[in-house]
Design an enzyme around this catalytic site. Structure first.
Site, PDB file in Angstrom:
ATOM      1  N   ARG B   8      28.391  38.718  44.498  1.00  0.00           N
ATOM      2  CA  ARG B   8      28.468  37.469  45.528  1.00  0.00           C
ATOM      3  C   ARG B   8      26.939  37.273  46.183  1.00  0.00           C
ATOM      4  NH1 ARG B   8      31.290  37.551  51.180  1.00  0.00           N
ATOM      5  NH2 ARG B   8      31.298  39.823  51.349  1.00  0.00           N
ATOM      6  N   GLU B  56      40.024  22.094  46.128  1.00  0.00           N
ATOM      7  CA  GLU B  56      39.364  22.652  44.713  1.00  0.00           C
ATOM      8  C   GLU B  56      39.384  21.989  43.665  1.00  0.00           C
ATOM      9  OE1 GLU B  56      41.392  24.176  47.033  1.00  0.00           O
ATOM     10  OE2 GLU B  56      40.270  25.665  47.983  1.00  0.00           O
ATOM     11  N   HIS B 107      34.911  36.821  45.026  1.00  0.00           N
ATOM     12  CA  HIS B 107      36.267  37.315  45.678  1.00  0.00           C
ATOM     13  C   HIS B 107      37.097  37.552  44.479  1.00  0.00           C
ATOM     14  CE1 HIS B 107      34.093  36.033  49.032  1.00  0.00           C
ATOM     15  NE2 HIS B 107      34.805  36.930  49.840  1.00  0.00           N
ATOM     16  N   ARG B 165      33.468  40.455  45.821  1.00  0.00           N
ATOM     17  CA  ARG B 165      33.329  40.906  47.393  1.00  0.00           C
ATOM     18  C   ARG B 165      32.554  42.214  47.608  1.00  0.00           C
ATOM     19  NH1 ARG B 165      36.711  42.522  52.090  1.00  0.00           N
ATOM     20  NH2 ARG B 165      35.615  41.504  53.816  1.00  0.00           N
TER      21      ARG B 165
END
Lengths: 279, 309
Positions: B8, B56, B107, B165
């Site tokens: 990320r 979202e 993530h 992550r």
């Protein structure tokens, strides 16, 4: 070419309704009720308001239209054919395996369709994206998003409404086809959906209530919407589901059903009679 | 000391660099920009960054709309809320119309760690690779991620880029060549092939070193592109090595293991051992502990191979 004469627009609306009945009858499936209720709105948009050229369906600076209530594709197809985006004969192949006229609009198959829709509640977010893009490039496009009232039960609509107002999208105009009926009954009975205008108002929209079958009122409303700066507009158009075909009017049963031969002939006859009255 | 970096982070940094070169790129986030690292781009190009808040479904729709005007939206949130919550929007408003939207979900997997099962997305590869038109990429290190962020801007159409992550070792030097649709073979051992993707690639490489000391020579194949899948490499390795193992930070149903099996059942039937999350939900804990708990770490690979021998 912009048509301003109300009588001429009424005739076009009548032709669009005929196209709806013909396509749903020939396709032996589809959604006549909600298509008939938005025919006058589409007429005013495509023949009086929107900056469009059927010869250049992908022109950069054109206004955009998103049919968020994608199941009312017969109304959109009939309008596009009437406007000259494609041959009216194609309406007879609606929902046919060899046709590009899918049950719900496909932007990659049909000239004039700006967005693929079908799954309810998604069109307003897409329209917000279009309106933002137009502003980023100072393209001056207006974006129109036609929604069903039952569709407002989808939560995403209100996510999008917030985004429209936060981004001050005065180039975005939502039209709610407020025919009051959804598949399982009235919008109030089924989901407790009321006060659509004050809902949009509280989300930061300029709200205009209008009779969705009154061509003059619709034109005035769209013109007013253009004048408002710094906020999006929601036009709440009171309509009658099945408008224009007596036995379909206000009948939930005609939401998603094709007429049989007898019903088809009766509907066409009524629309022909109405057309003669307009001459 | 070994340098570690989460994919990320590499994504966020490269995206901000790419923004300089490609002015069509716009970035959208849903209130997670400090975690997805899109905040680096946001700081540099505030006019091309849109935080839509915790919405979202709306995020995907707005991206779709922007793309119809020629913008190239890079959309980020956690994998759970991208592939999970907004599945219908991705399918119907992005993939079906074949719009040019890059969904860069961070993530992913149980390596999210302490947040636990609600935030550990172990079904996204499965959900995304079964959507027509969608390209699915899952990167394993900094070099590969930086390559992928730029490369996906060059292909037209929807892409799902799976990011993590957990900080993992840098595997490749800057000269390494990658290609969408091609796997990377590391080593040419013939005792077994381990197909790995994302965070499990470095675990497989660690296992390779340990097994070497025990006289077992394996090869590791980094499956950077999960769709379209590299049939050729899968068949080649099945022919050349004695065993096939797949390992992923994802449910063993529908993910990398399934994708490999789909090719082999049709082209070169053989036994495949699928390591990954064994169709159960995750739990809270440190990422490294969880990898051990769910048996997707280097030691578990070694153990599995020794058991099988």
């Amino acid at each position: 070419m912009k048509i301003t004469k109300v009588e001429a627009l009424k005739k076009i609306a009548n032709d669009i309704r005929k196209g709806v009945i013909e396509s749903v009858y020939n396709g032996k499936s589809g959604h006549p009720g909600g298509s008939l209720s938005c025919a006058d709105i589409l007429t005013v948009l495509y023949f009086n308001q929107m900056n469009l050229d059927p010869k250049e369906p992908l022109a950069e600076g054109r206004d955009r239209f998103v049919l968020s209530k994608g199941h009312c594709s017969p109304a959109l197809y009939s309008t596009l054919a009437e406007k000259g985006f494609f041959d009216r004969k194609l309406l007879n192949d609606f929902r046919n395996i060899n046709s590009n006229l899918q049950g719900h609009p496909d932007m990659n198959k049909i000239p004039g369709v700006d967005m693929t829709t079908g799954s309810l509640g998604q069109g307003l977010s897409v329209s917000v994206g279009m309106a933002i893009a137009s502003k980023m490039e100072s393209m001056g496009c207006r974006v129109y998003c036609l929604m069903g009232d039952g569709e407002l039960e989808e939560g995403q609509v209100w996510e999008a409404a917030m985004a429209a107002s936060k981004n001050k999208l005065d180039n975005l105009c939502v039209i709610v086809d407020n025919n009051n009926l959804q598949i399982d009954g009235s919008i109030k009975e089924v989901a407790g959906l009321t006060n659509i205008d004050s809902k949009f108002e509280s989300f930061g929209f300029n709200v205009i209530n209008v009779n969705g079958h009154d061509i003059e009122e619709l034109i005035i409303s769209f013109e007013k919407a253009k004048e408002v700066k710094g906020m999006p507009t929601a036009i709440i158009a009171k309509t009658i589901k099945g408008k224009g075909v007596s036995f379909m009017e206000n009948q939930v049963g005609w939401h998603g059903k094709a007429p049989n031969k007898e019903e088809y002939e009766k509907a066409i006859q009524e629309l022909n009679t109405n057309y003669i009255k307009l001459l | 000391m070994e340098i570690k970096k989460a994919t990320r982070e590499s994504y966020g940094e490269k995206l901000a660099e790419l923004g300089e070169i490609n002015k069509d790129i716009v970035v959208l986030d849903a209130d997670l920009s400090s975690a997805t690292k899109t905040n680096i781009f946001a700081k540099k190009f505030p006019d091309r960054f849109f935080d839509v808040g915790i919405s979202e479904q709306n995020l995907m729709g707005i991206a779709a709309g922007l793309s119809t005007f020629g913008k190239i939206p890079y959309v980020s949130t956690f994998a759970m809320f991208a592939a999970g919550r907004a599945y219908d929007q991705i399918r119907n408003s992005i993939a079906y119309p074949n719009l040019n939207v890059k969904i860069c979900a961070t993530h992913a997997g149980i390596t999210v760690g302490e947040d636990g099962a609600t935030h550990q997305m172990i079904e996204d590869i499965s959900l995304m690779r079964t959507i027509p038109n969608m390209t699915v990429i899952c990167t394993s290190d900094d070099t590969q991620t930086r390559w992928a962020v730029e490369e996906i801007s060059k292909i037209k159409g929807p892409v799902y880029l799976r990011l993590c992550r957990l900080a993992t070792p840098i595997i490749y030097n800057k000269e390494q060549d990658f290609e969408i649709g091609k796997m990377v073979q590391i080593g040419d051992g013939t005792d077994a092939t381990i197909f790995a993707t994302g965070v499990t690639v470095s675990e497989a490489l660690k296992a390779k070193e340990i097994l070497k000391t025990k006289g077992i020579d394996i090869r590791v194949v980094d499956v950077c592109t999960i769709k379209p899948i590299d049939n050729e490499m899968i068949i080649k390795c099945a022919k050349e090595t004695k065993k096939i193992i797949t390992i992923e930070d994802h449910n063993i149903i529908g993910g990398l293991g399934s994708a490999i099996c789909e090719v082999l059942t049709q082209e070169y039937p053989c036994k495949v051992i699928r390591m990954g999350i064994q169709d159960q939900f995750g739990r809270s804990g440190k990422a490294e502990e969880l990898m051990k708990y769910y048996k997707i770490d280097a030691d578990s690979i070694v153990e599995k191979l020794l058991d099988e021998n």
